[in-house]
Design a protein around this motif. Structure first.
Motif, PDB file in Angstrom:
ATOM      1  N   TYR A  10       8.246   1.248  -4.055  1.00  0.00           N
ATOM      2  CA  TYR A  10       7.702   0.687  -2.988  1.00  0.00           C
ATOM      3  C   TYR A  10       6.403  -0.290  -2.968  1.00  0.00           C
ATOM      4  CZ  TYR A  10      10.695   3.159   0.591  1.00  0.00           C
ATOM      5  OH  TYR A  10      11.792   3.661   1.279  1.00  0.00           O
ATOM      6  N   TYR A  11       6.318  -1.147  -2.295  1.00  0.00           N
ATOM      7  CA  TYR A  11       5.004  -1.901  -2.467  1.00  0.00           C
ATOM      8  C   TYR A  11       4.985  -2.613  -0.996  1.00  0.00           C
ATOM      9  CZ  TYR A  11       1.746  -5.580  -4.034  1.00  0.00           C
ATOM     10  OH  TYR A  11       0.504  -6.323  -4.005  1.00  0.00           O
ATOM     11  N   LEU A  12       3.737  -2.269  -0.055  1.00  0.00           N
ATOM     12  CA  LEU A  12       3.540  -2.621   1.015  1.00  0.00           C
ATOM     13  C   LEU A  12       4.599  -2.549   2.087  1.00  0.00           C
ATOM     14  CD1 LEU A  12       1.601  -6.009   0.303  1.00  0.00           C
ATOM     15  CD2 LEU A  12       0.612  -3.817   1.101  1.00  0.00           C
ATOM     16  N   GLY A  13       5.336  -1.578   1.973  1.00  0.00           N
ATOM     17  CA  GLY A  13       6.336  -0.901   2.994  1.00  0.00           C
ATOM     18  C   GLY A  13       7.686  -1.255   2.641  1.00  0.00           C
ATOM     19  N   TRP A 106      -5.081   4.724  -3.449  1.00  0.00           N
ATOM     20  CA  TRP A 106      -4.451   3.774  -4.143  1.00  0.00           C
ATOM     21  C   TRP A 106      -2.979   3.838  -3.656  1.00  0.00           C
ATOM     22  CZ3 TRP A 106      -0.153   5.136  -7.139  1.00  0.00           C
ATOM     23  CH2 TRP A 106      -0.024   6.428  -7.458  1.00  0.00           C
ATOM     24  N   LYS A 107      -2.507   5.028  -3.155  1.00  0.00           N
ATOM     25  CA  LYS A 107      -1.213   5.114  -2.559  1.00  0.00           C
ATOM     26  C   LYS A 107      -0.987   4.383  -1.487  1.00  0.00           C
ATOM     27  CE  LYS A 107       0.216   9.234  -5.223  1.00  0.00           C
ATOM     28  NZ  LYS A 107       0.465  10.474  -5.029  1.00  0.00           N
ATOM     29  N   LEU A 108      -2.064   3.840  -0.864  1.00  0.00           N
ATOM     30  CA  LEU A 108      -1.710   3.137   0.371  1.00  0.00           C
ATOM     31  C   LEU A 108      -0.977   1.791   0.307  1.00  0.00           C
ATOM     32  CD1 LEU A 108      -5.380   3.538   1.834  1.00  0.00           C
ATOM     33  CD2 LEU A 108      -3.162   4.272   2.977  1.00  0.00           C
ATOM     34  N   MET A 109      -0.684   1.400  -1.163  1.00  0.00           N
ATOM     35  CA  MET A 109      -0.120   0.243  -1.350  1.00  0.00           C
ATOM     36  C   MET A 109       1.207   0.353  -1.167  1.00  0.00           C
ATOM     37  SD  MET A 109      -2.458  -1.598  -1.733  1.00  0.00           S
ATOM     38  CE  MET A 109      -1.573  -3.022  -2.271  1.00  0.00           C
ATOM     39  N   ILE A 110       1.926   1.673  -1.059  1.00  0.00           N
ATOM     40  CA  ILE A 110       3.307   1.855  -0.693  1.00  0.00           C
ATOM     41  C   ILE A 110       3.588   1.699   0.771  1.00  0.00           C
ATOM     42  CG2 ILE A 110       3.591   3.400  -2.874  1.00  0.00           C
ATOM     43  CD1 ILE A 110       3.708   5.545  -0.743  1.00  0.00           C
ATOM     44  N   PHE A 111       2.820   1.714   1.585  1.00  0.00           N
ATOM     45  CA  PHE A 111       2.933   1.557   2.973  1.00  0.00           C
ATOM     46  C   PHE A 111       2.812  -0.126   3.588  1.00  0.00           C
ATOM     47  CE2 PHE A 111       1.104   5.728   2.552  1.00  0.00           C
ATOM     48  CZ  PHE A 111       2.403   6.683   3.012  1.00  0.00           C
TER      49      PHE A 111
END
Length: 162
Positions: A10-13, A106-111
């Motif tokens: 995942y990257y930016l959702g 840093w895991k915010l980048m998957i959303f």
């Protein structure tokens, strides 16, 4: 030589494929984003442990993107943050200290970007209200009206950060 992979990240959702290639000129495994897929370069053939390389990619990407989002939303506030950092604290998506230092996971980048924006706005609102009272949530809602949807995606509630 690049290989197709069943691995997706995942990257930016959005979910994207991760391709691997061997590059004997490098010393350690690296990952880059080409806009359509992740490319993982390894100095040697065989089983590749991409966990650390992927985390390093997300940390670098989050520094850049969160920095841009902070700049975008900072204009809504008279109080400025002092600094920010990217961390690996597993208990919070973000935090704001009394000395105006912001931290983000840093895991915010998957959303999706909208969810990341909610966390940025949430922490910036703590510069004005260092608690979660009604005034705080009104300010969050004024700047990011869909904050409840973002909270649901993150699995958070009004009474805790993660």
């Amino acid at each position: 030589m690049e290989t197709k992979s069943e691995i997706k990240c995942y990257y930016l959702g959005k979910l994207y494929p991760l391709h691997t290639k061997i590059d004997s000129s490098i010393k350690k495994i690296t990952i880059i984003w080409n806009g359509k897929a992740f490319i993982c370069s390894s100095p040697q053939e065989g089983e590749i442990n991409i966990t650390d390389a992927l985390q390093n990619f997300y940390i670098k990407a989050s520094k850049k993107i969160i920095g841009e989002r902070l700049k975008l939303y900072q204009e809504h506030f008279k109080v400025k943050y002092k600094s920010f950092s990217i961390e690996n604290d597993s208990t919070k998506w973000g935090s704001c200290s009394s000395n105006r230092h912001l931290t983000f996971h840093w895991k915010l980048m998957i959303f999706p970007l909208d969810v990341l924006d909610y966390v940025v706005v949430h922490e910036l609102c703590h510069l004005v209200h260092m608690n979660h009272d009604r005034s705080f949530w009104r300010l969050v809602g004024k700047i990011h009206p869909q904050y409840k949807e973002s909270m649901a995606i993150l699995g958070t509630t009004k009474t805790r950060d993660l």
